[in-house]
Scaffold this motif. Structure first.
Motif, PDB file in Angstrom:
ATOM      1  N   MET A  52       0.744  -1.148   0.031  1.00 49.12           N
ATOM      2  CA  MET A  52       0.027   0.165  -0.162  1.00 49.12           C
ATOM      3  C   MET A  52       0.875   1.236  -0.031  1.00 49.12           C
ATOM      4  O   MET A  52       1.859   1.337   0.559  1.00 49.12           O
ATOM      5  CB  MET A  52      -0.873   0.011   1.168  1.00 49.12           C
ATOM      6  CG  MET A  52      -1.828   1.124   1.388  1.00 49.12           C
ATOM      7  SD  MET A  52      -3.158   1.143   2.419  1.00 49.12           S
ATOM      8  CE  MET A  52      -2.206   1.537   4.025  1.00 49.12           C
ATOM      9  N   SER A  53       0.640   2.323  -0.761  1.00 45.62           N
ATOM     10  CA  SER A  53       1.279   3.300  -0.869  1.00 45.62           C
ATOM     11  C   SER A  53       0.566   4.506  -0.045  1.00 45.62           C
ATOM     12  O   SER A  53      -0.550   4.867   0.021  1.00 45.62           O
ATOM     13  CB  SER A  53       1.367   3.814  -2.474  1.00 45.62           C
ATOM     14  OG  SER A  53       2.089   5.052  -2.529  1.00 45.62           O
ATOM     15  N   VAL A  97      -7.494   9.732  -4.048  1.00 42.77           N
ATOM     16  CA  VAL A  97      -8.665  10.496  -3.043  1.00 42.77           C
ATOM     17  C   VAL A  97      -8.703  11.945  -3.541  1.00 42.77           C
ATOM     18  O   VAL A  97      -9.636  12.368  -3.800  1.00 42.77           O
ATOM     19  CB  VAL A  97      -8.147  10.455  -1.634  1.00 42.77           C
ATOM     20  CG1 VAL A  97      -9.228  11.319  -0.717  1.00 42.77           C
ATOM     21  CG2 VAL A  97      -8.183   8.769  -1.286  1.00 42.77           C
ATOM     22  N   LYS A  98      -7.403  12.722  -3.598  1.00 42.62           N
ATOM     23  CA  LYS A  98      -7.282  14.106  -3.860  1.00 42.62           C
ATOM     24  C   LYS A  98      -6.916  14.380  -5.252  1.00 42.62           C
ATOM     25  O   LYS A  98      -5.847  13.418  -5.424  1.00 42.62           O
ATOM     26  CB  LYS A  98      -6.676  15.049  -2.898  1.00 42.62           C
ATOM     27  CG  LYS A  98      -7.450  15.052  -1.718  1.00 42.62           C
ATOM     28  CD  LYS A  98      -6.649  15.819  -0.612  1.00 42.62           C
ATOM     29  CE  LYS A  98      -7.106  15.714   0.898  1.00 42.62           C
ATOM     30  NZ  LYS A  98      -6.436  16.603   1.582  1.00 42.62           N
ATOM     31  N   GLN A  99      -7.215  15.220  -5.841  1.00 40.79           N
ATOM     32  CA  GLN A  99      -6.449  15.798  -7.181  1.00 40.79           C
ATOM     33  C   GLN A  99      -6.123  17.135  -7.178  1.00 40.79           C
ATOM     34  O   GLN A  99      -7.007  17.917  -6.475  1.00 40.79           O
ATOM     35  CB  GLN A  99      -7.528  15.499  -8.437  1.00 40.79           C
ATOM     36  CG  GLN A  99      -8.071  14.075  -8.692  1.00 40.79           C
ATOM     37  CD  GLN A  99      -9.105  13.670  -7.777  1.00 40.79           C
ATOM     38  OE1 GLN A  99      -9.946  14.621  -7.580  1.00 40.79           O
ATOM     39  NE2 GLN A  99      -9.082  12.426  -7.489  1.00 40.79           N
ATOM     40  N   ASP A 103      -2.667   1.832 -15.635  1.00 42.55           N
ATOM     41  CA  ASP A 103      -4.124   1.660 -15.579  1.00 42.55           C
ATOM     42  C   ASP A 103      -4.597   2.202 -14.330  1.00 42.55           C
ATOM     43  O   ASP A 103      -4.212   1.983 -13.205  1.00 42.55           O
ATOM     44  CB  ASP A 103      -4.597   0.210 -15.526  1.00 42.55           C
ATOM     45  CG  ASP A 103      -6.095  -0.022 -15.551  1.00 42.55           C
ATOM     46  OD1 ASP A 103      -6.718  -0.186 -14.470  1.00 42.55           O
ATOM     47  OD2 ASP A 103      -6.991   0.064 -16.596  1.00 42.55           O
ATOM     48  N   PHE A 104      -5.747   3.111 -14.417  1.00 47.33           N
ATOM     49  CA  PHE A 104      -6.168   3.951 -12.995  1.00 47.33           C
ATOM     50  C   PHE A 104      -6.515   3.159 -12.189  1.00 47.33           C
ATOM     51  O   PHE A 104      -6.520   3.272 -10.834  1.00 47.33           O
ATOM     52  CB  PHE A 104      -6.965   4.954 -13.506  1.00 47.33           C
ATOM     53  CG  PHE A 104      -7.139   5.943 -12.415  1.00 47.33           C
ATOM     54  CD1 PHE A 104      -6.020   6.768 -11.932  1.00 47.33           C
ATOM     55  CD2 PHE A 104      -8.225   5.983 -11.476  1.00 47.33           C
ATOM     56  CE1 PHE A 104      -6.258   7.883 -10.881  1.00 47.33           C
ATOM     57  CE2 PHE A 104      -8.463   6.951 -10.563  1.00 47.33           C
ATOM     58  CZ  PHE A 104      -7.403   8.021 -10.199  1.00 47.33           C
ATOM     59  N   LYS A 105      -7.456   2.029 -12.549  1.00 49.98           N
ATOM     60  CA  LYS A 105      -7.922   0.972 -11.663  1.00 49.98           C
ATOM     61  C   LYS A 105      -6.933   0.156 -10.869  1.00 49.98           C
ATOM     62  O   LYS A 105      -7.141  -0.072  -9.707  1.00 49.98           O
ATOM     63  CB  LYS A 105      -8.938   0.122 -12.317  1.00 49.98           C
ATOM     64  CG  LYS A 105     -10.424   0.793 -12.721  1.00 49.98           C
ATOM     65  CD  LYS A 105     -11.237  -0.333 -13.687  1.00 49.98           C
ATOM     66  CE  LYS A 105     -12.472   0.392 -14.084  1.00 49.98           C
ATOM     67  NZ  LYS A 105     -13.218  -0.514 -14.855  1.00 49.98           N
ATOM     68  N   SER A 140      -4.659   0.678  -2.517  1.00 48.10           N
ATOM     69  CA  SER A 140      -5.671   0.121  -1.447  1.00 48.10           C
ATOM     70  C   SER A 140      -6.852   1.032  -1.126  1.00 48.10           C
ATOM     71  O   SER A 140      -7.106   1.177   0.063  1.00 48.10           O
ATOM     72  CB  SER A 140      -4.839  -0.498  -0.329  1.00 48.10           C
ATOM     73  OG  SER A 140      -3.982  -1.352  -0.448  1.00 48.10           O
ATOM     74  N   LEU A 141      -7.240   1.803  -2.194  1.00 50.86           N
ATOM     75  CA  LEU A 141      -8.397   2.697  -2.063  1.00 50.86           C
ATOM     76  C   LEU A 141      -9.747   2.262  -2.769  1.00 50.86           C
ATOM     77  O   LEU A 141     -10.621   3.170  -3.171  1.00 50.86           O
ATOM     78  CB  LEU A 141      -8.176   3.989  -2.507  1.00 50.86           C
ATOM     79  CG  LEU A 141      -6.777   4.627  -1.720  1.00 50.86           C
ATOM     80  CD1 LEU A 141      -6.281   5.954  -2.403  1.00 50.86           C
ATOM     81  CD2 LEU A 141      -7.169   5.011  -0.326  1.00 50.86           C
TER      82      LEU A 141
END
Length: 138
Positions: free
Chosen positions: A1-2, A78-80, A127-129, A136-137
């Motif tokens: 997990m990052s 989560v955030k962009q 791949d974004f998925k 791990s989100l």
């Protein structure tokens, strides 16, 4: 997990020596927090094109707009945020586990990339998925 987040992204000041004959900026071992193992640059990118579209599992990168400007869109899952790079004495330090896309290149722009490692296709997440799983989100 990052665990890296948008908050871990930094703008690095690259020392600038001003002179009437032109400015000079220097990147040395104390300027950035990693040993440079690869250098490449993007140029002649059409204004309607985009580059990037990936994250790194281990590699760190510093992006510098040597000429012109371009926008870097970043996500931690989560955030962009979006950062416009347009000064050759400012570098965008992107830690591991951050998704990046580069777009809106101005005419004549050059993006310098300094990397903490040599090219390794296994370090890339395209791949974004898959990126979201890596983070791990789900």
């Amino acid at each position: 997990m990052s665990k890296t987040t948008i908050e871990t992204i930094k703008i690095i000041d690259i020392p600038k020596i001003e002179d009437t004959r032109g400015n000079l900026s220097v990147i040395e071992k104390n300027t950035i927090p990693f040993k440079i193992k690869r250098v490449y640059y993007l140029y002649d990118v059409p204004s309607t094109a985009y580059r990037g579209g990936h994250a790194h599992k281990e590699q760190l990168e510093l992006l510098v707009a040597l000429s012109g400007s371009f926008e870097v869109k970043l996500s931690d899952g989560v955030k962009q945020i979006s950062i416009m790079l347009n000064k050759p004495n400012k570098g965008l330090l992107i830690p591991t586990g951050i998704w990046r896309e580069l777009e809106n290149f101005s005419s004549g722009s050059v993006c310098l990339v300094l990397s903490s490692d040599v090219f390794d296709k296994n370090d890339y997440i395209y791949d974004f998925k898959e990126f979201m799983r890596f983070k791990s989100l789900k």
